[in-house]
Motif scaffolding. Structure first.
Motif, PDB file in Angstrom:
ATOM      1  N   THR A 235       0.860  -1.215  -0.041  1.00  0.00           N
ATOM      2  CA  THR A 235       0.027   0.021  -0.041  1.00  0.00           C
ATOM      3  C   THR A 235       0.811   1.291   0.059  1.00  0.00           C
ATOM      4  O   THR A 235       0.625   2.281  -0.606  1.00  0.00           O
ATOM      5  CB  THR A 235      -0.944   0.048   1.082  1.00  0.00           C
ATOM      6  OG1 THR A 235      -1.614  -1.094   1.153  1.00  0.00           O
ATOM      7  CG2 THR A 235      -1.826   1.297   1.505  1.00  0.00           C
ATOM      8  N   ALA A 239       0.824   4.234  -2.878  1.00  0.00           N
ATOM      9  CA  ALA A 239       0.332   5.465  -2.534  1.00  0.00           C
ATOM     10  C   ALA A 239       1.590   6.539  -2.496  1.00  0.00           C
ATOM     11  O   ALA A 239       1.272   7.641  -2.830  1.00  0.00           O
ATOM     12  CB  ALA A 239      -0.020   5.441  -0.790  1.00  0.00           C
ATOM     13  N   ALA A 242       1.238   8.094  -6.262  1.00  0.00           N
ATOM     14  CA  ALA A 242       0.240   8.946  -6.063  1.00  0.00           C
ATOM     15  C   ALA A 242       0.494  10.342  -5.559  1.00  0.00           C
ATOM     16  O   ALA A 242       0.430  11.380  -5.926  1.00  0.00           O
ATOM     17  CB  ALA A 242      -0.939   8.280  -5.649  1.00  0.00           C
ATOM     18  N   ILE A 300      -7.697   6.399   2.336  1.00  0.00           N
ATOM     19  CA  ILE A 300      -7.011   6.068   1.131  1.00  0.00           C
ATOM     20  C   ILE A 300      -8.083   6.228   0.106  1.00  0.00           C
ATOM     21  O   ILE A 300      -8.116   6.869  -0.993  1.00  0.00           O
ATOM     22  CB  ILE A 300      -6.189   4.805   0.839  1.00  0.00           C
ATOM     23  CG1 ILE A 300      -4.930   4.852   1.930  1.00  0.00           C
ATOM     24  CG2 ILE A 300      -5.792   4.655  -0.538  1.00  0.00           C
ATOM     25  CD1 ILE A 300      -3.857   3.569   1.794  1.00  0.00           C
ATOM     26  N   SER A 303      -9.104   9.810  -0.451  1.00  0.00           N
ATOM     27  CA  SER A 303      -7.844  10.549  -1.168  1.00  0.00           C
ATOM     28  C   SER A 303      -7.630  10.164  -2.881  1.00  0.00           C
ATOM     29  O   SER A 303      -7.802  10.831  -3.537  1.00  0.00           O
ATOM     30  CB  SER A 303      -6.559  10.128  -0.678  1.00  0.00           C
ATOM     31  OG  SER A 303      -5.535  10.739  -1.182  1.00  0.00           O
ATOM     32  N   SER A 304      -8.099   8.680  -3.049  1.00  0.00           N
ATOM     33  CA  SER A 304      -8.096   8.480  -4.396  1.00  0.00           C
ATOM     34  C   SER A 304      -9.259   9.215  -5.292  1.00  0.00           C
ATOM     35  O   SER A 304      -9.128   9.569  -6.229  1.00  0.00           O
ATOM     36  CB  SER A 304      -8.285   6.911  -4.572  1.00  0.00           C
ATOM     37  OG  SER A 304      -9.534   6.444  -4.298  1.00  0.00           O
ATOM     38  N   ASN A 326     -10.861  15.465   0.981  1.00  0.00           N
ATOM     39  CA  ASN A 326      -9.349  14.885   1.236  1.00  0.00           C
ATOM     40  C   ASN A 326      -8.674  15.132   2.420  1.00  0.00           C
ATOM     41  O   ASN A 326      -8.224  14.203   3.011  1.00  0.00           O
ATOM     42  CB  ASN A 326      -8.341  15.479   0.157  1.00  0.00           C
ATOM     43  CG  ASN A 326      -7.184  14.712  -0.141  1.00  0.00           C
ATOM     44  OD1 ASN A 326      -7.269  13.465   0.018  1.00  0.00           O
ATOM     45  ND2 ASN A 326      -6.079  15.323   0.054  1.00  0.00           N
ATOM     46  N   GLY A 389      -4.877   8.610  -8.822  1.00  0.00           N
ATOM     47  CA  GLY A 389      -6.047   8.400  -8.027  1.00  0.00           C
ATOM     48  C   GLY A 389      -6.551   6.792  -8.149  1.00  0.00           C
ATOM     49  O   GLY A 389      -6.836   6.399  -7.156  1.00  0.00           O
ATOM     50  N   THR A 390      -6.240   6.044  -9.469  1.00  0.00           N
ATOM     51  CA  THR A 390      -6.305   4.732  -9.491  1.00  0.00           C
ATOM     52  C   THR A 390      -5.378   3.889  -8.550  1.00  0.00           C
ATOM     53  O   THR A 390      -5.733   2.928  -8.095  1.00  0.00           O
ATOM     54  CB  THR A 390      -6.356   4.596 -11.091  1.00  0.00           C
ATOM     55  OG1 THR A 390      -7.426   5.188 -11.530  1.00  0.00           O
ATOM     56  CG2 THR A 390      -6.499   2.932 -11.423  1.00  0.00           C
ATOM     57  N   MET A 392      -3.947   4.824  -5.796  1.00  0.00           N
ATOM     58  CA  MET A 392      -4.369   4.972  -4.563  1.00  0.00           C
ATOM     59  C   MET A 392      -5.269   4.295  -4.229  1.00  0.00           C
ATOM     60  O   MET A 392      -5.547   3.318  -3.047  1.00  0.00           O
ATOM     61  CB  MET A 392      -4.620   6.374  -4.111  1.00  0.00           C
ATOM     62  CG  MET A 392      -3.691   7.408  -3.875  1.00  0.00           C
ATOM     63  SD  MET A 392      -2.566   7.230  -2.495  1.00  0.00           S
ATOM     64  CE  MET A 392      -3.881   8.012  -1.391  1.00  0.00           C
ATOM     65  N   PHE A 393      -6.169   3.918  -4.996  1.00  0.00           N
ATOM     66  CA  PHE A 393      -7.328   2.931  -4.881  1.00  0.00           C
ATOM     67  C   PHE A 393      -7.052   1.393  -4.695  1.00  0.00           C
ATOM     68  O   PHE A 393      -7.493   0.839  -4.122  1.00  0.00           O
ATOM     69  CB  PHE A 393      -8.523   3.006  -6.338  1.00  0.00           C
ATOM     70  CG  PHE A 393      -9.685   2.046  -5.773  1.00  0.00           C
ATOM     71  CD1 PHE A 393     -10.643   2.462  -5.109  1.00  0.00           C
ATOM     72  CD2 PHE A 393      -9.660   1.122  -6.700  1.00  0.00           C
ATOM     73  CE1 PHE A 393     -11.745   1.714  -5.073  1.00  0.00           C
ATOM     74  CE2 PHE A 393     -10.993   0.022  -6.678  1.00  0.00           C
ATOM     75  CZ  PHE A 393     -11.871   0.553  -5.726  1.00  0.00           C
TER      76      PHE A 393
END
Length: 416
Positions: A235, A239, A242, A300, A303-304, A326, A389-390, A392-393
């Motif tokens: 993770t 992250a 991003a 997270i 945020s994404s 956010n 963003g992707t 982060m997801f």
């Protein structure tokens, strides 16, 4: 949990002398950090006429030493006395800042990079030492609440810090701004003397003779054997990519997507900071009702979504709303990460666990801060932020299997 650990007094965390001291020290550090962040950022943009590479280089200089020294600093944090380590790091940071100030008065403006560089190195020895002290002086069941209060303090400076940095630079110049940084770091070092003295570190003879590399390998093995810490590392890496993009290019979102002057960035961060303050307060209330891994996943996810939205938006109200959302999620991320590291690490490994995981985040972040400026020259901001963003997801998805895991101290108690 170490035998040294101290249960917080019944009156609450704020009556804990260690916690009082670490909060006061952090206030001083936040003053220095925010003046540094905005004074140097604005100074560099003024000197280079808003050159994207020069702005990106600021992030690279800040985060590269974190990536290189994090594991080494974490390993030494497990060997050295944490209180003295923190005091010396703040003191040396102050000295380096004053050296830069003298150089600026007589030399090149490029020396501002040096202040950030040295401070970033020393933080890799100080930060894991602080986490060890949290492990020693805060009861396990209060760790998440302690981190929430700590994050709320940071949120206050997210609101006040940008204005403090901008006002200091625009009214007094870079020399006074750097002087403020040095004084703040020096005062923090003095405040840390209030922390109870370190316990004598007792080691077996074979451990005392062990090489640094053996300690580092033991730390990597410890993380690899923990399913929770190993997933957290994945993770971290996603992250880091991003965050490296969004932090570096945030100034250009303000200028190009929103059509606002660069000073508008401080309002974006102030909105973010107000939301962080609210989010931190909410986590304090919910600290005992939600696990840190679920808290981290929620942060997270928010945020994404907001990263993608920030790249698409050309509306100031919408962008400010996304910044607010956010900000609500940011305390969840910070508190969740810190709590997970402390709850799933033995005290003797806290520094090395932090040293293993941080480079996974910082390594990707360093890479993106270096190349983000170049990416912007060939790709639109919408595409760059959508990819960020992707990622982060995807990092959030890695946390879902961890929802049922119990903290290390709970497992230990059950086994007894």
């Amino acid at each position: 949990m170490s035998a040294n650990a101290v249960t917080a007094p019944a009156g609450g965390l704020l009556r804990n002398k260690f916690y009082q001291t670490i909060l006061l020290s952090n206030v001083l550090l936040q003053i220095g950090i925010w003046v540094r962040n905005f004074a140097i950022l604005f100074y560099v943009t003024d000197q280079t006429d808003n050159d994207p590479f020069a702005v990106g280089l600021m992030g690279f200089v800040e985060f590269l030493p974190i990536f290189v020294f994090s594991f080494i600093g974490g390993t030494f944090a497990d060997k050295w006395k944490p209180r003295l380590t923190m005091i010396w790091c703040d003191f040396l940071s102050a000295i380096s800042v004053f050296v830069v100030l003298i150089t600026l008065l007589y030399g090149s403006w490029h020396m501002v990079y040096f202040a950030t560089f040295v401070s970033a190195i020393l933080s890799q020895f100080s930060q894991p030492s602080a986490m060890k002290l949290f492990k020693q002086h805060i009861a396990p069941e209060q760790l998440q609440q302690a981190m929430a209060m700590f994050q709320t303090l940071i949120a206050i400076f997210m609101v006040l810090g940008p204005s403090l940095g901008v006002v200091t630079y625009q009214n007094f110049g870079i020399e006074v701004s750097i002087g403020v940084m040095g004084v703040a770091f020096l005062l923090s070092a003095l405040v840390l003397y209030r922390i109870p003295r370190d316990q004598d570190i007792v080691r077996a003879e074979n451990e005392a003779r062990g090489k640094l590399w053996n300690d580092m390998k033991a730390g990597m093995k410890y993380v690899w054997n923990s399913p929770v810490l190993k997933s957290l590392g994945g993770t971290f890496a996603l992250a880091g990519i991003a965050v490296g993009i969004s932090q570096t290019l945030g100034l250009f979102v303000v200028i190009e997507r929103l059509g606002q002057p660069k000073d508008f960035l401080k309002f974006m961060l102030m909105v973010n900071g107000v939301a962080m303050l609210i989010g931190g307060g909410a986590v304090m209330v919910l600290a005992k009702k939600i696990s840190p891994q679920k808290l981290l996943a929620l942060g997270i996810l928010l945020s994404s979504i907001c990263m993608i939205g920030m790249g698409i938006s050309t509306s100031v109200p919408l962008s400010l709303t996304l910044q607010f959302i956010n900000g609500l999620g940011f305390p969840c991320i910070q508190i969740g990460i810190s709590t997970m590291i402390l709850q799933w690490s033995e005290e003797s490994y806290v520094g090395r666990v932090n040293g293993v995981l941080s480079p996974m985040f910082m390594g990707m972040m360093v890479l993106m801060t270096l190349v983000a400026g170049k990416l912007k020259e060939i790709l639109p901001l919408i595409g760059i932020y959508s990819v960020a963003g992707t990622l982060m997801f995807l990092g959030m998805l890695l946390l879902i299997p961890l929802f049922k895991h119990k903290p290390l101290h709970v497992l230990t108690d059950n086994s007894n």
